[in-house]
Motif scaffolding. Sequence first.
Motif, short mmCIF file in Angstrom:
data_model
loop_
_atom_site.label_atom_id
_atom_site.label_comp_id
_atom_site.label_asym_id
_atom_site.label_seq_id
_atom_site.Cartn_x
_atom_site.Cartn_y
_atom_site.Cartn_z
N GLN A 1 28.80 51.12 38.01
CA GLN A 1 29.88 51.07 37.03
C GLN A 1 30.87 49.99 37.44
N VAL A 2 31.32 49.23 36.47
CA VAL A 2 32.29 48.16 36.73
C VAL A 2 33.62 48.56 36.11
N GLN A 3 34.68 48.25 36.80
CA GLN A 3 36.01 48.48 36.27
C GLN A 3 36.80 47.18 36.32
N VAL A 4 37.62 46.96 35.30
CA VAL A 4 38.50 45.79 35.29
C VAL A 4 39.92 46.26 35.00
N VAL A 5 40.86 45.60 35.65
CA VAL A 5 42.27 45.94 35.50
C VAL A 5 43.07 44.66 35.29
N GLU A 6 43.83 44.62 34.20
CA GLU A 6 44.67 43.48 33.92
C GLU A 6 46.05 43.65 34.54
N SER A 7 46.68 42.54 34.79
CA SER A 7 48.07 42.54 35.25
C SER A 7 48.70 41.21 34.87
N GLY A 8 50.02 41.15 34.96
CA GLY A 8 50.72 39.90 34.75
C GLY A 8 51.45 39.77 33.42
N LEU A 20 48.00 35.79 33.41
CA LEU A 20 47.40 37.12 33.46
C LEU A 20 46.26 37.11 34.47
N SER A 21 46.09 38.23 35.13
CA SER A 21 44.98 38.40 36.07
C SER A 21 44.10 39.55 35.64
N CYS A 22 42.83 39.44 36.00
CA CYS A 22 41.84 40.49 35.69
C CYS A 22 41.06 40.76 36.97
N ALA A 23 41.33 41.89 37.59
CA ALA A 23 40.67 42.24 38.84
C ALA A 23 39.51 43.18 38.55
N ALA A 24 38.34 42.82 39.08
CA ALA A 24 37.14 43.60 38.83
C ALA A 24 36.67 44.30 40.10
N SER A 25 36.15 45.48 39.93
CA SER A 25 35.58 46.22 41.06
C SER A 25 34.22 46.77 40.64
N GLY A 26 33.43 47.14 41.61
CA GLY A 26 32.11 47.65 41.30
C GLY A 26 31.04 46.60 41.53
N ARG A 27 30.12 46.48 40.61
CA ARG A 27 29.02 45.55 40.78
C ARG A 27 29.46 44.10 40.67
N ALA A 28 28.61 43.16 41.04
CA ALA A 28 28.96 41.77 41.22
C ALA A 28 29.64 41.15 40.01
N PHE A 29 30.91 40.87 40.17
CA PHE A 29 31.71 40.23 39.12
C PHE A 29 31.13 38.88 38.77
N SER A 30 30.58 38.19 39.75
CA SER A 30 30.09 36.83 39.55
C SER A 30 28.89 36.75 38.61
#
Length: 122
Positions: A1-8, A20-30
Amino acid sequence: QVQVVESGGGLVQAGGSLRLSCAASGRAFSSYVMGWFRQAPGKERESVAVISPSGATTYYADSLKGRFTISRNNAKNTGYLQMNSLRAEDTAVYYCAITQRWTYKWDDYNYWGQGTQVTVSS
């Protein structure tokens, strides 16, 4: 499962800038295509910008070319949207989303953040 969180997001005067930033966690964002979308009150969600997994290919909504820049840093699992010369009509909730194929259509995206409010005062 991938999660993304915006900020800024925040309040800025017309003519100003925000990143704005988008931080991703979980499987390979790339391995994911990343897009920025926005939705103003009473309006449909619209595509803002999209970037390929490597960052080599980008797409911008015609009305935003030259003012907004999308980028990503895969080593940091983070994407960005630099917004310059902001206008009152840019006021909206901005969302980051990712998907596994190239598309600029928001309804093709699988994983969404919660959104960040951008308000531009005139």
